[in-house]
Structure formats: C-alpha cells, structure tokens
Design an enzyme around this catalytic site. Sequence first.
Site, short mmCIF file in Angstrom:
data_model
loop_
_atom_site.label_atom_id
_atom_site.label_comp_id
_atom_site.label_asym_id
_atom_site.label_seq_id
_atom_site.Cartn_x
_atom_site.Cartn_y
_atom_site.Cartn_z
CG HIS A 120 -2.03 -1.04 1.11
ND1 HIS A 120 -2.65 -1.59 2.20
CD2 HIS A 120 -2.56 -1.66 0.03
CE1 HIS A 120 -3.53 -2.48 1.81
NE2 HIS A 120 -3.51 -2.55 0.50
CB CYS A 152 3.98 23.03 -10.51
SG CYS A 152 2.86 21.80 -9.80
CG ASN A 215 -5.29 -11.23 14.65
OD1 ASN A 215 -5.77 -10.60 15.57
ND2 ASN A 215 -5.34 -10.83 13.38
CB ALA A 234 2.21 -8.83 16.63
N1 APR Z 1 -1.09 -8.12 17.95
C1 APR Z 1 -1.58 -8.89 16.95
N2 APR Z 1 -2.69 -8.57 16.22
C2 APR Z 1 -3.30 -7.41 16.54
C3 APR Z 1 -2.85 -6.55 17.57
C4 APR Z 1 -1.69 -6.94 18.29
N3 APR Z 1 -1.19 -6.20 19.29
N4 APR Z 1 -3.71 -5.47 17.63
C5 APR Z 1 -4.63 -5.67 16.67
N5 APR Z 1 -4.40 -6.82 16.02
C6 APR Z 1 -5.12 -7.40 14.87
C7 APR Z 1 -6.63 -7.22 14.90
O1 APR Z 1 -7.23 -8.31 15.59
C8 APR Z 1 -6.95 -7.23 13.40
O2 APR Z 1 -7.10 -8.55 12.92
O3 APR Z 1 -4.67 -6.68 13.74
C9 APR Z 1 -5.71 -6.60 12.78
C10 APR Z 1 -5.90 -5.15 12.41
O4 APR Z 1 -6.86 -5.13 11.37
P1 APR Z 1 -6.98 -3.83 10.47
O5 APR Z 1 -6.99 -2.62 11.34
O6 APR Z 1 -8.10 -4.07 9.51
O7 APR Z 1 -5.59 -3.77 9.70
P2 APR Z 1 -5.23 -4.40 8.30
O8 APR Z 1 -5.74 -5.81 8.19
O9 APR Z 1 -3.77 -4.20 8.12
O10 APR Z 1 -6.02 -3.45 7.26
C11 APR Z 1 -5.74 -3.66 5.90
O11 APR Z 1 -7.11 -1.72 5.38
O12 APR Z 1 -7.75 0.45 5.78
C12 APR Z 1 -6.98 -0.35 4.98
O13 APR Z 1 -5.04 0.27 3.81
C13 APR Z 1 -5.51 0.00 5.11
O14 APR Z 1 -3.58 -1.46 5.06
C14 APR Z 1 -4.87 -1.27 5.63
C15 APR Z 1 -5.84 -2.34 5.19
#
Ligand code: APR
Length: 247
Positions: A120, A152, A215, A234
Amino acid sequence: MSNHALKNAADALRQARCAMAFTGAGISVESGIPPFRGPGGVWSRYDPDMFEKGYFKRHPEEVWPLLKEIFFDMIGRAKPNPAHLALAELEDAGKLVGIVTQNIDSLHQAAGSRTVHEYHGSTRRMQCLSCRTYFESSAIPLDTLPPPCPVCGGLLKPDFVFFGEGIPTDVHLAAIELAAQADVCLVIGTGGEVAPAGRIPHVVKNHGGTIIEINLRDTAYTYNTTDYFLEGKAGVRTPELVRAVLA
Ligand code: APR
C-alpha cells in the site's frame, strides 16, 4: 495458546524452503500506531470515504489535516517493536525470504528487514498530482496544509494507496511472485479484510503452503486458511516463535 501449536509452527518454519511474512496494522499497534478496524480503530473515528482519491482531490483542505494527524504525526513518533525486530532476525538467519506488508509506516525497514514489499506504499514520499514530481516527505513542511508542490504549487498526495486507487503494478507482481514461491507464510496482525492485499495468504495456501497466523483474535483466515493459530500480541508471539525456530 497451546505449546503444541507453537512447536508445530516452529518446526514448519524451521523446515521451510521459502518462508515469507504478510503483515498488517496489528503488528504496529505495540509501536503506538492504532489499527484501522476493531477496538480504537482509525475507521471508528474517521470516515474512510474521506481517504478515497476522488474525495481527497475535491476536498484537500479538509483531508490533509487528517492525513497529518493520523499518518504523519503518529508514524513519525513510532519505533519498531519486538515483532518487527523478530522478523528482521529471522531474515538475517536466512529463514525468511521477505515480507509483504500492508502497512505504510516503514517500521519493518527501521527494524532492519531488507526485503519488504510495501503493498500500500508508504509515507516516505509524496507526489504532486499536477507535475507528477516525487518528493521525500521529510523535505515537505506540514505547517501549511495542503502543502504546495515546491515545483509547481500543485496538490501533493502522500505516496500511499488511497481507497479507489490501484496497487502499484511492480509491487503487486513482486508480492504475488513471492507468495507463489512461498511454502510457509506468517500472517501477522491482519484481518485480511481489504482486497487485493488480503488474497496473499490464499495464494500461498493454494500452492500447498502452510499458514501460521498471529493475531489477538480469530479472523477470516483462521478457520479456513490458517494451519497454526498463535493467539496473542504480535510483540509477544512473534519473538517467541522466532526464538523457538532459531533455538
Ligand atoms: N497483535 C496482533 N494482532 C493485533 C494486535 C496486536 N497487538 N492489535 C490488533 N491486532 C489485529 C486485529 O485483531 C486485526 O485482525 O490486527 C488486525 C488489524 O486489522 P486492520 O486494522 O483491519 O488492519 P489491516 O488488516 O492491516 O487493514 C488492511 O485496510 O484500511 C486499509 O489500507 C488499510 O492497510 C490497511 C488495510
């Protein structure tokens, strides 16, 4: 989390011919960057439609202050956490070929990871939508918003993918190629809710690969794609897994 899952995951990762990682916002939460979805998520406080490219071009004076607050100020203060550092250690040990990240925070590189495909984009650069010139974000002052293009005077857009934008072809192809070769994929901190990024683990799985998921809670991957689910933060589970692999 059962030690059984940790041991099996470590065995699979240790024996991998080509292991990769696919990461999302959850891997950076312990660096102080909020996730997009779930408790405290960015999209529970801001309307994602404002980060659609067309809306941004029509209302830059409204969107740029949010871009500064959410992405530049927050990410500017963030440091890699033990999860990022563990993946860099795994790569140094020759046990991880590369990372495909959905994150735009450059924390994998800051942790020392060398092969990082930023699916991204990142906050490191900006591009002028008029003259197409690229700039290092560090060279663009954000005290005037929207920041004018130094060449510009046109509208600058951060070089990360907005909703409604395509994925840069080169990084998409590199990510798919790695996923097609990988026989193990660590899926860390992502719910896989955004396409096409979320398909990466499925490409690995469809080629017979093994999915190890880290997760806080189960996701759309957990019950139909994941082979080993390591529940927890994580920043705790990733170093624990890497220690078990390199022990
Ligand atoms: N350790 C492990 N997992 C975690 C933690 C943590 N400390 N905190 C949150 N999570 C998990 C949540 O359970 C969830 O599954 O991380 C994930 C976060 O999900 P999103 O916020 O949807 O992030 P992501 O999957 O990267 O989103 C994908 O969506 O908005 C767009 O472009 C943006 O790159 C992003 C994409």
